[in-house]
Design a protein around this motif. Structure first.
Motif, PDB file in Angstrom:
ATOM      1  N   HIS A 276       6.575   4.438  -2.500  1.00  0.00           N
ATOM      2  CA  HIS A 276       5.423   4.836  -3.292  1.00  0.00           C
ATOM      3  C   HIS A 276       4.442   5.598  -2.400  1.00  0.00           C
ATOM      4  CE1 HIS A 276       6.474   2.568  -6.881  1.00  0.00           C
ATOM      5  NE2 HIS A 276       6.718   1.499  -6.137  1.00  0.00           N
ATOM      6  N   SER A 277       3.700   6.522  -2.981  1.00  0.00           N
ATOM      7  CA  SER A 277       2.687   7.254  -2.222  1.00  0.00           C
ATOM      8  C   SER A 277       1.653   6.277  -1.660  1.00  0.00           C
ATOM      9  CB  SER A 277       1.992   8.287  -3.112  1.00  0.00           C
ATOM     10  OG  SER A 277       2.910   9.270  -3.539  1.00  0.00           O
ATOM     11  N   PRO A 278       1.087   6.595  -0.497  1.00  0.00           N
ATOM     12  CA  PRO A 278       0.148   5.663   0.147  1.00  0.00           C
ATOM     13  C   PRO A 278      -1.099   5.414  -0.705  1.00  0.00           C
ATOM     14  CG  PRO A 278       0.837   7.387   1.672  1.00  0.00           C
ATOM     15  CD  PRO A 278       1.317   7.796   0.323  1.00  0.00           C
ATOM     16  N   THR A 279      -1.620   4.188  -0.576  1.00  0.00           N
ATOM     17  CA  THR A 279      -2.878   3.823  -1.244  1.00  0.00           C
ATOM     18  C   THR A 279      -3.841   3.281  -0.191  1.00  0.00           C
ATOM     19  OG1 THR A 279      -1.922   1.653  -1.794  1.00  0.00           O
ATOM     20  CG2 THR A 279      -1.788   3.385  -3.465  1.00  0.00           C
ATOM     21  N   GLY A 280      -4.984   2.751  -0.634  1.00  0.00           N
ATOM     22  CA  GLY A 280      -6.051   2.355   0.287  1.00  0.00           C
ATOM     23  C   GLY A 280      -5.718   1.157   1.152  1.00  0.00           C
ATOM     24  N   LEU A 281      -6.371   1.092   2.329  1.00  0.00           N
ATOM     25  CA  LEU A 281      -6.173  -0.046   3.226  1.00  0.00           C
ATOM     26  C   LEU A 281      -7.462  -0.545   3.869  1.00  0.00           C
ATOM     27  CD1 LEU A 281      -2.942   0.039   5.429  1.00  0.00           C
ATOM     28  CD2 LEU A 281      -3.739  -1.689   3.819  1.00  0.00           C
ATOM     29  N   GLY A 282      -8.503   0.267   3.896  1.00  0.00           N
ATOM     30  CA  GLY A 282      -9.719  -0.139   4.587  1.00  0.00           C
ATOM     31  C   GLY A 282     -10.434  -1.294   3.923  1.00  0.00           C
ATOM     32  N   GLU A 283     -10.218  -1.475   2.614  1.00  0.00           N
ATOM     33  CA  GLU A 283     -10.976  -2.480   1.865  1.00  0.00           C
ATOM     34  C   GLU A 283     -10.154  -3.543   1.133  1.00  0.00           C
ATOM     35  OE1 GLU A 283     -14.752  -0.079   0.270  1.00  0.00           O
ATOM     36  OE2 GLU A 283     -12.907   1.083   0.193  1.00  0.00           O
ATOM     37  N   PRO A 284      -8.939  -3.282   0.671  1.00  0.00           N
ATOM     38  CA  PRO A 284      -8.266  -4.209  -0.248  1.00  0.00           C
ATOM     39  C   PRO A 284      -8.008  -5.616   0.267  1.00  0.00           C
ATOM     40  CG  PRO A 284      -7.206  -2.064  -0.308  1.00  0.00           C
ATOM     41  CD  PRO A 284      -8.169  -2.033   0.831  1.00  0.00           C
ATOM     42  N   THR A 285      -7.937  -5.823   1.589  1.00  0.00           N
ATOM     43  CA  THR A 285      -7.647  -7.187   2.064  1.00  0.00           C
ATOM     44  C   THR A 285      -8.897  -8.039   2.182  1.00  0.00           C
ATOM     45  OG1 THR A 285      -7.773  -6.549   4.424  1.00  0.00           O
ATOM     46  CG2 THR A 285      -5.625  -6.373   3.329  1.00  0.00           C
ATOM     47  N   LEU A 286     -10.084  -7.435   2.040  1.00  0.00           N
ATOM     48  CA  LEU A 286     -11.320  -8.228   2.113  1.00  0.00           C
ATOM     49  C   LEU A 286     -11.541  -9.094   0.867  1.00  0.00           C
ATOM     50  CD1 LEU A 286     -14.750  -7.174   3.493  1.00  0.00           C
ATOM     51  CD2 LEU A 286     -14.625  -8.176   1.221  1.00  0.00           C
ATOM     52  N   PRO A 287     -11.463  -8.563  -0.366  1.00  0.00           N
ATOM     53  CA  PRO A 287     -11.821  -9.368  -1.532  1.00  0.00           C
ATOM     54  C   PRO A 287     -11.046 -10.674  -1.700  1.00  0.00           C
ATOM     55  CG  PRO A 287     -11.778  -7.047  -2.098  1.00  0.00           C
ATOM     56  CD  PRO A 287     -11.195  -7.154  -0.720  1.00  0.00           C
ATOM     57  N   PRO A 288      -9.704 -10.693  -1.569  1.00  0.00           N
ATOM     58  CA  PRO A 288      -9.011 -11.970  -1.809  1.00  0.00           C
ATOM     59  C   PRO A 288      -9.207 -12.996  -0.710  1.00  0.00           C
ATOM     60  CG  PRO A 288      -7.443 -10.266  -1.183  1.00  0.00           C
ATOM     61  CD  PRO A 288      -8.758  -9.581  -1.368  1.00  0.00           C
ATOM     62  N   ALA A 289      -9.727 -12.609   0.454  1.00  0.00           N
ATOM     63  CA  ALA A 289      -9.876 -13.560   1.559  1.00  0.00           C
ATOM     64  C   ALA A 289     -10.807 -14.705   1.179  1.00  0.00           C
ATOM     65  CB  ALA A 289     -10.388 -12.839   2.808  1.00  0.00           C
ATOM     66  N   GLY A 290     -11.934 -14.377   0.537  1.00  0.00           N
ATOM     67  CA  GLY A 290     -12.867 -15.428   0.142  1.00  0.00           C
ATOM     68  C   GLY A 290     -12.254 -16.393  -0.850  1.00  0.00           C
TER      69      GLY A 290
ATOM     70  N   CYS B 248       0.838  -1.204   0.000  1.00  0.00           N
ATOM     71  CA  CYS B 248       0.000   0.000   0.000  1.00  0.00           C
ATOM     72  C   CYS B 248       0.867   1.246   0.000  1.00  0.00           C
ATOM     73  CB  CYS B 248      -0.930   0.005   1.208  1.00  0.00           C
ATOM     74  SG  CYS B 248      -0.072  -0.025   2.797  1.00  0.00           S
ATOM     75  N   GLY B 249       2.114   1.106  -0.455  1.00  0.00           N
ATOM     76  CA  GLY B 249       3.015   2.245  -0.464  1.00  0.00           C
ATOM     77  C   GLY B 249       3.478   2.589   0.934  1.00  0.00           C
ATOM     78  N   ILE B 250       3.790   3.863   1.161  1.00  0.00           N
ATOM     79  CA  ILE B 250       4.234   4.322   2.480  1.00  0.00           C
ATOM     80  C   ILE B 250       3.119   4.105   3.492  1.00  0.00           C
ATOM     81  CG2 ILE B 250       4.893   6.371   3.815  1.00  0.00           C
ATOM     82  CD1 ILE B 250       6.140   7.455   1.202  1.00  0.00           C
ATOM     83  N   VAL B 251       3.440   3.501   4.606  1.00  0.00           N
ATOM     84  CA  VAL B 251       2.456   3.252   5.659  1.00  0.00           C
ATOM     85  C   VAL B 251       2.531   4.399   6.662  1.00  0.00           C
ATOM     86  CG1 VAL B 251       1.701   1.674   7.467  1.00  0.00           C
ATOM     87  CG2 VAL B 251       2.659   0.771   5.334  1.00  0.00           C
ATOM     88  N   VAL B 252       1.470   5.176   6.756  1.00  0.00           N
ATOM     89  CA  VAL B 252       1.479   6.337   7.642  1.00  0.00           C
ATOM     90  C   VAL B 252       1.491   5.908   9.098  1.00  0.00           C
ATOM     91  CG1 VAL B 252       0.218   8.416   8.338  1.00  0.00           C
ATOM     92  CG2 VAL B 252       0.329   7.767   5.920  1.00  0.00           C
ATOM     93  N   ASN B 253       0.603   4.992   9.464  1.00  0.00           N
ATOM     94  CA  ASN B 253       0.497   4.521  10.845  1.00  0.00           C
ATOM     95  C   ASN B 253       0.430   3.002  10.854  1.00  0.00           C
ATOM     96  OD1 ASN B 253      -0.006   4.033  13.534  1.00  0.00           O
ATOM     97  ND2 ASN B 253      -1.978   5.070  13.599  1.00  0.00           N
ATOM     98  N   PRO B 254       1.530   2.314  11.117  1.00  0.00           N
ATOM     99  CA  PRO B 254       1.527   0.853  11.079  1.00  0.00           C
ATOM    100  C   PRO B 254       0.491   0.218  12.004  1.00  0.00           C
ATOM    101  CG  PRO B 254       3.775   1.688  11.135  1.00  0.00           C
ATOM    102  CD  PRO B 254       2.875   2.866  11.377  1.00  0.00           C
ATOM    103  N   MET B 255       0.243   0.827  13.153  1.00  0.00           N
ATOM    104  CA  MET B 255      -0.742   0.272  14.077  1.00  0.00           C
ATOM    105  C   MET B 255      -2.139   0.322  13.457  1.00  0.00           C
ATOM    106  SD  MET B 255      -1.683   1.463  17.972  1.00  0.00           S
ATOM    107  CE  MET B 255       0.016   1.203  18.531  1.00  0.00           C
ATOM    108  N   GLY B 256      -2.474   1.451  12.870  1.00  0.00           N
ATOM    109  CA  GLY B 256      -3.762   1.570  12.197  1.00  0.00           C
ATOM    110  C   GLY B 256      -3.851   0.665  10.983  1.00  0.00           C
ATOM    111  N   ALA B 257      -2.734   0.511  10.259  1.00  0.00           N
ATOM    112  CA  ALA B 257      -2.715  -0.372   9.091  1.00  0.00           C
ATOM    113  C   ALA B 257      -3.008  -1.805   9.491  1.00  0.00           C
ATOM    114  CB  ALA B 257      -1.356  -0.279   8.397  1.00  0.00           C
ATOM    115  N   LEU B 258      -2.399  -2.256  10.567  1.00  0.00           N
ATOM    116  CA  LEU B 258      -2.617  -3.623  11.036  1.00  0.00           C
ATOM    117  C   LEU B 258      -4.083  -3.853  11.368  1.00  0.00           C
ATOM    118  CD1 LEU B 258      -1.200  -6.294  11.850  1.00  0.00           C
ATOM    119  CD2 LEU B 258      -1.047  -5.376  14.163  1.00  0.00           C
TER     120      LEU B 258
END
Length: 728
Positions: free
Chosen positions: A678-692, A614-624
């Motif tokens: 790389h500039s930051p990209t989205g994190l709230g949604e991208p890990t949901l689709p491949p899980a299924g 997701c590029g640069i991680v602004v807040n690793p705790m929030g990213a996790l």
């Protein structure tokens, strides 16, 4: 909150005292005696050096109220411990894209927020340099203290008054990634103290003197309209103030803006106004309403047939066409075709829908949890025939959004009720209201057809049949677009009276499972390694020659290889069955490996290894937090999520009949973040689709059975899953 405009305008610097939520700790600053200077719409600096940063975007648990101020503070060069964060209001003059949707807040705000902090810092340095009579370029800044070439120092608070009068610089220097001291550090959520001690942060917490409460009776089924009602018993309940019919103003809005039609029922409704939420809900339950059928009352069987008819029909809208898929199928050695099916899904936010409205002659005051404040303020202005500047909208923290709070039908209802009764009102949904009067993820069917010739994938045709607007199901330029010479994507849809819209990770939440499961089946048919099959396809992509391609094949290959390494792919002990999936969405590349074991005769997901770029991680705790939550949500809804309809009515209206993943079923999620600049990209949604997809492929390895429908647990003959009984 006070704002002031400057030449060059558009920025705000401010302070937030989140630590004051700790009852045993005295606030380090007396907020009542601060003399603030507003630099712009984001930052305020007081003459004692205190800094308040306003977070402009809605906070739905994705962490932007922490991360966005972190970006500003980094370039402002202040110590994070001295920064206070406050939620900004809707301000279309100084802010842009005040939206929580599509995992785009940080991505869109990255450059502007850094520029905001750096500009304010430069103004402060310029003011100090003028006082000292030195070149500003020779001054240094650290944690809010400016140092001259001779070693003299001035704190931001000492020069803030002078700095606020200076011209706003047009160009400023931004920090290099290696010099970051705030971005990339584990940072606690700025609201955490308030959350765990029950401070009033959420929409349901908001109160105002003189406020009354409202509950609304809505049609019990989609496709019905109000014929008559008897409220005599409701008026007898203590605390009930009034019972009124609403809906005419919303209907007028729908006539003016038909595009909103699939997001809100056009029927009249009955609003109960009382002194408390409980009294309003009690009264609502005794109202005798008569409803009549307005349009066809659809059931799940009707949807299933209509979607199948679409897949078998000829009315298609082409989204992308490379080469000639029909020729590829005619010349193929093998053709594989599969159909994948998904149900409607409710959003099930922890905090039910609610909103406050106070409509007066001078202004319309709105407060509550909303993902699209500007859109809703504009709709309220149109509905009430008011000027946009009459609307003051304040955002609260949200107990979940997932797309449901994009649409804001509850905002319109609250505003219409307040306008009718002339009082400030708080509208609150019950859980049953929330689930049965929702805006649902639409049921969708995908049909994928592939051609194999001489051991190579030569053709790929993806068809989508969806309910209502099909913009929520398909992205034609994601992988494998560009990897196959003959590639075609077509869509078709039919209109339903059931309201539908975006659901977490729209476009991709079901498509990822369908395609990733299909890729595994193709690899088996071609007798090639499943992971290498994907890598070989990615190596064929040339985004520099096709500007439509939205993903980066090299970054995707990197996350795939990292996931293989970290998961021990193919090296697990006997009894551990693995499934792989990779996906790109919301500008982020993800690869996941699910580990499944058989316990007591049924498959259990024990672990998911998730690699994210997701590029640069602004807040690793929030990213996790976001990554783990997305994975578990994706697994839970793939396994259990299912909302059926009978006669236009949802068959579940509470959790006794709607199955969510349980805490004991949540697997361990091992997260690995790719490190790059790389500039930051989205994190709230991208890990949901491949899980299924990862889980479906692991279940195939464990049971020998492929699954073509969600939810997986609905098909025990395939999975041998022994469901725990659900009450009722």
């Amino acid at each position: 909150m006070r704002t002031s405009s400057l030449a060059g305008g558009g920025m705000l610097i401010g302070f937030n005292l989140f630590q004051a939520c700790k009852p045993s700790v005295k606030p380090p600053i007396d907020l009542s005696n601060l003399d603030y200077n507003d630099f712009n719409a984001f930052i305020k600096i007081a003459n004692n050096g205190a800094v308040t940063i306003f977070s402009p975007n809605p906070e739905i648990g994705q962490g932007v109220k922490t991360a966005m101020p972190m970006i500003i503070a980094e370039e402002l060069e202040v110590a994070w411990k001295n920064v206070f964060v406050k939620q900004g209001i809707l301000d279309t003059k100084y802010y842009t894209r005040q939206v929580a949707g599509g995992s785009q807040s940080i991505r869109h705000g990255w450059d502007a927020l850094r520029q905001t902090g750096a500009t304010a810092k430069q103004m402060l340095v310029n003011a100090a340099a003028l006082r000292w009579g030195v070149d500003a370029n020779d001054c240094k800044v650290s944690e809010g203290v400016i140092t001259s070439p001779t070693g003299d120092t001035l704190g931001y608070g000492e020069v803030v008054n002078e700095a606020a009068l200076l011209e706003v610089p047009e160009e400023v220097s931004l920090k290099e990634t290696k010099d970051y001291t705030i971005i990339g550090t584990e940072t606690v959520n700025v609201d955490i103290d308030g959350i765990i001690t029950g401070k009033p942060l959420f929409g349901l917490d908001y109160t105002k003197e003189g406020m009354v409460f409202a509950a609304v009776v809505r049609p019990p089924a989609f496709g019905q309209k109000l014929k008559s009602f008897d409220y005599s018993e409701a008026r007898k309940i203590p605390g009930v103030i009034d019972v009124i019919k609403i809906g005419k103003k919303v209907q007028g809005l729908l006539e003016a803006d038909p595009s909103f039609g699939s997001k809100i029922s056009p029927s009249d409704k009955i609003a109960v106004i009382a002194k408390s939420t409980w009294q309003a809900m009690k009264a609502k339950n005794v109202i005798k309403a008569e409803w009549e059928d307005d349009t066809f009352m659809e059931s799940t069987a009707d949807h299933d047939k209509k979607l199948t008819d679409l897949l078998d029909g000829t009315q298609w809208e082409n989204r992308r066409k490379d080469g000639d898929v029909n020729k590829a199928f005619k010349e193929a050695d093998t053709v594989i075709e599969r159909t994948y099916e998904s149900p409607f899904l409710p959003h099930n936010c922890m905090e039910p829908m609610n909103f406050f409205a106070d409509v007066t002659a001078s202004k319309v005051h709105l407060v509550g949890p909303i993902q699209t404040p500007e859109w809703k303020a504009g709709l309220v202005a149109k509905m009430l025939e008011r000027e946009p500047e009459d609307i003051l909208l304040e955002m609260t923290r949200m107990g979940g959004g997932f797309g449901r709070r994009l649409y804001g039908d509850f905002v319109l209802e609250a505003a219409e009720i307040s306008d009718a009764i002339g009082k400030p009102v708080k509208l609150v949904y019950s859980r049953e209201d929330d689930m049965s009067a929702g805006v649902y993820r639409p049921a969708i069917k995908y049909r994928i057809k592939a051609a194999i010739k001489d051991g190579q994938l030569t053709g790929y045709h993806l068809k989508e049949a969806a309910i209502n607007d099909n913009m929520y199901g398909l992205i034609p330029n994601f992988f494998p677009a560009g990897a196959i010479a003959n590639y075609q994507v077509d869509t078709a849809n039919y209109q339903s009276n059931i309201t539908t819209g975006a659901w977490r990770a729209p476009y991709t939440n079901f498509l990822a499972y369908a395609e990733q499961s299909f890729f595994d089946e193709l690899a088996e048919a071609m007798n090639v390694d499943k992971v290498q099959f994907r890598i070989d396809l990615l190596k064929k992509v040339q985004p520099e020659k096709d500007e439509r391609i939205q993903y980066d094949p090299d970054r995707m290959i990197a996350v795939i290889k990292k996931a293989v390494e970290k998961s021990g792919w193919g090296q697990q002990p006997k009894g551990v069955f693995q499934g792989f999936a990779n996906y790109y969405c919301h500008n982020t590349h993800v690869a996941e490996v699910a580990d499944v074991v058989i316990e007591n005769g049924k498959p259990v997901v024990k672990k998911v290894t998730c690699v994210v770029d997701c590029g640069i991680v602004v807040n690793p705790m929030g990213a996790l937090n976001q990554i783990e939550g997305g994975v578990i949500d994706g697994i839970g809804h793939s396994m259990y999520g299912d909302l059926a309809f009978e006669g236009g009515m949802p068959k579940a209206s509470n959790y006794d009949r709607y199955r969510l993943i349980r805490m004991k079923e949540a697997p361990k999620v091992e997260v690995h973040l790719m490190q790059n600049e790389h500039s930051p990209t989205g994190l709230g949604e991208p890990t949901l689709p491949p899980a299924g997809g990862a889980v479906a492929n692991a279940l195939k390895a464990a049971t020998g059975q492929r699954i073509y429908k969600q939810p997986f647990a609905k098909y025990p003959e395939l999975l041998k899953i022994i469901e725990e009984p659900i009450i009722g």
